[in-house]
Scaffold this motif. Sequence first.
Motif, PDB file in Angstrom:
ATOM      1  N   LEU A  68      -4.566  13.442 -12.423  1.00 27.59           N
ATOM      2  CA  LEU A  68      -4.198  13.716 -10.899  1.00 27.59           C
ATOM      3  C   LEU A  68      -3.457  12.324 -10.539  1.00 27.59           C
ATOM      4  CD1 LEU A  68      -7.189  15.487  -9.267  1.00 27.59           C
ATOM      5  CD2 LEU A  68      -4.913  16.642  -9.803  1.00 27.59           C
ATOM      6  N   VAL A  69      -3.925  11.191 -10.784  1.00 25.10           N
ATOM      7  CA  VAL A  69      -3.518   9.818 -10.569  1.00 25.10           C
ATOM      8  C   VAL A  69      -1.993   9.654 -11.339  1.00 25.10           C
ATOM      9  CG1 VAL A  69      -3.605   7.344 -10.901  1.00 25.10           C
ATOM     10  CG2 VAL A  69      -5.624   8.755 -10.217  1.00 25.10           C
ATOM     11  N   VAL A  70      -2.140  10.286 -12.578  1.00 24.86           N
ATOM     12  CA  VAL A  70      -0.799  10.204 -13.384  1.00 24.86           C
ATOM     13  C   VAL A  70       0.274  11.102 -12.411  1.00 24.86           C
ATOM     14  CG1 VAL A  70       0.242  10.814 -15.799  1.00 24.86           C
ATOM     15  CG2 VAL A  70      -1.976   9.776 -15.435  1.00 24.86           C
ATOM     16  N   ILE A  71      -0.035  12.045 -12.262  1.00 27.45           N
ATOM     17  CA  ILE A  71       0.933  13.102 -11.522  1.00 27.45           C
ATOM     18  C   ILE A  71       1.445  12.431 -10.348  1.00 27.45           C
ATOM     19  CG2 ILE A  71       0.995  15.314 -10.294  1.00 27.45           C
ATOM     20  CD1 ILE A  71      -1.090  16.492 -12.220  1.00 27.45           C
ATOM     21  N   GLY A  72       0.587  11.853  -9.619  1.00 28.40           N
ATOM     22  CA  GLY A  72       1.063  11.116  -8.433  1.00 28.40           C
ATOM     23  C   GLY A  72       1.948  10.042  -8.642  1.00 28.40           C
ATOM     24  N   ILE A  73       1.750   9.129  -9.706  1.00 31.93           N
ATOM     25  CA  ILE A  73       2.637   8.228 -10.018  1.00 31.93           C
ATOM     26  C   ILE A  73       4.017   8.674 -10.462  1.00 31.93           C
ATOM     27  CG2 ILE A  73       2.974   6.257 -11.612  1.00 31.93           C
ATOM     28  CD1 ILE A  73       0.044   5.572 -11.416  1.00 31.93           C
ATOM     29  N   SER A  74       3.784  10.048 -11.326  1.00 34.11           N
ATOM     30  CA  SER A  74       5.100  10.401 -11.944  1.00 34.11           C
ATOM     31  C   SER A  74       5.973  11.030 -10.659  1.00 34.11           C
ATOM     32  CB  SER A  74       4.596  11.616 -12.522  1.00 34.11           C
ATOM     33  OG  SER A  74       3.824  11.114 -13.766  1.00 34.11           O
ATOM     34  N   LEU A  75       5.328  11.445  -9.660  1.00 29.79           N
ATOM     35  CA  LEU A  75       6.186  12.067  -8.546  1.00 29.79           C
ATOM     36  C   LEU A  75       6.544  10.959  -7.660  1.00 29.79           C
ATOM     37  CD1 LEU A  75       3.506  14.809  -7.200  1.00 29.79           C
ATOM     38  CD2 LEU A  75       5.744  15.057  -8.085  1.00 29.79           C
ATOM     39  N   PHE A  76       5.970   9.913  -7.748  1.00 28.02           N
ATOM     40  CA  PHE A  76       6.576   8.791  -6.823  1.00 28.02           C
ATOM     41  C   PHE A  76       7.953   7.964  -7.758  1.00 28.02           C
ATOM     42  CE2 PHE A  76       6.918   3.898  -6.824  1.00 28.02           C
ATOM     43  CZ  PHE A  76       7.107   3.896  -5.344  1.00 28.02           C
ATOM     44  N   LEU A  77       7.607   7.990  -8.953  1.00 26.06           N
ATOM     45  CA  LEU A  77       8.741   7.630  -9.837  1.00 26.06           C
ATOM     46  C   LEU A  77       9.967   8.508  -9.943  1.00 26.06           C
ATOM     47  CD1 LEU A  77       6.836   5.985 -13.125  1.00 26.06           C
ATOM     48  CD2 LEU A  77       7.960   4.836 -11.170  1.00 26.06           C
ATOM     49  N   LEU A  78       9.725   9.693 -10.026  1.00 26.14           N
ATOM     50  CA  LEU A  78      10.623  10.874  -9.711  1.00 26.14           C
ATOM     51  C   LEU A  78      11.499  10.729  -8.581  1.00 26.14           C
ATOM     52  CD1 LEU A  78      11.547  13.311 -11.431  1.00 26.14           C
ATOM     53  CD2 LEU A  78      10.219  14.591 -10.116  1.00 26.14           C
ATOM     54  N   GLY A  79      10.847  10.474  -7.525  1.00 26.73           N
ATOM     55  CA  GLY A  79      11.479  10.379  -6.181  1.00 26.73           C
ATOM     56  C   GLY A  79      12.128   8.938  -6.192  1.00 26.73           C
TER      57      GLY A  79
END
Length: 335
Positions: free
Chosen positions: A18-29
């Motif tokens: 879940l933390v990885v998903i959050g970081i991925s979404l931030f980097l994607l944006g």
Amino acid sequence: MEELIYPVLVEFSTLILLVVIGISLFLLGKGADILVSEAVSLSLRWGVPKMIVGATIVSLGTTLPEASVSVLAAIKGNPDLALGNAIGSIIANTGLIIGIAALIGTLTIDKDTIKRQGKYQLLSGVLLAVVSLPFFSKGPNGIITQKMGFIFVILLIIYIYGSIRYAKKYNGDISTEFTEEENPVLLQLIKLVLGIALVIISSKILIPSVEIIALRGGIPQGVIAATLVAFGTSLPELVTAITAVRKGHGDLAIGNIIGADILNVLFVVGSAAAVTKKGLIVPSTFYKLQIPTMLIILVAFHIFAKNKDSIITKLEGVFLVGIYTTYLILNYIWI
């Protein structure tokens, strides 16, 4: 890349994922934000319409996930996955992404550019549908041959070269005056590549992370494949389009999707067919749903792009999203 990432992610706990998903979404944006900002800046510096920049530079970057997935699938002997990924991405790009972007903001249309790029978008879809017909393969299934794959790649080179030449001759009202404080072109290009890299890498990490959590939650593998895989490779286009619209650059979003659709045919299908001697076999089911939906959604977008107000309206956005939703439902019904 997925073969390296997946074994690592599967060892993580759900909380860490879940933390990885959050970081991925931030980097994607963040990547999409950099990508859009630098693409717009370069278009202003060079006096090139944002729709042209979106249809070439930006779309080449955001189409890389589809190309990598399809080429690897073709090499591994899964040609239907390669072709399905390309056609599904065109449907997702034009239906879901343009539809959502129209609902959250204003999608303006550059009439002169749409006449050229939009024409190529529609012709690319028709070309793919025609060469997929069994008539040319003398069998029950159509085959996009290796030779045709090379022809697609040649057409891709011609398309990019022609777009650049067209952009140089474009006499719009775009300001090309920059102050000395402007970043050097090389730095802007580096930032553009960085933005593209962030979008692609973060999406490559995000999708398997969500897939693993879905599997742990007992969601059927078939549901994951029909949604996450097809949607995942179009994620860079979606994030880029939403970011562009929110920044008031709807024409860049339109250009990105038009270019991505063209590249899904010439670049993704072309390169996938070119790397396999047997070519890409077209499953018979594609003639019932995938190919007709692709043509319907491309024609609808082409009609909407020519309306007198020079925008894709919210009602038209609802229609496009509705077509995409219907397509997903029919996929489950006709399994």
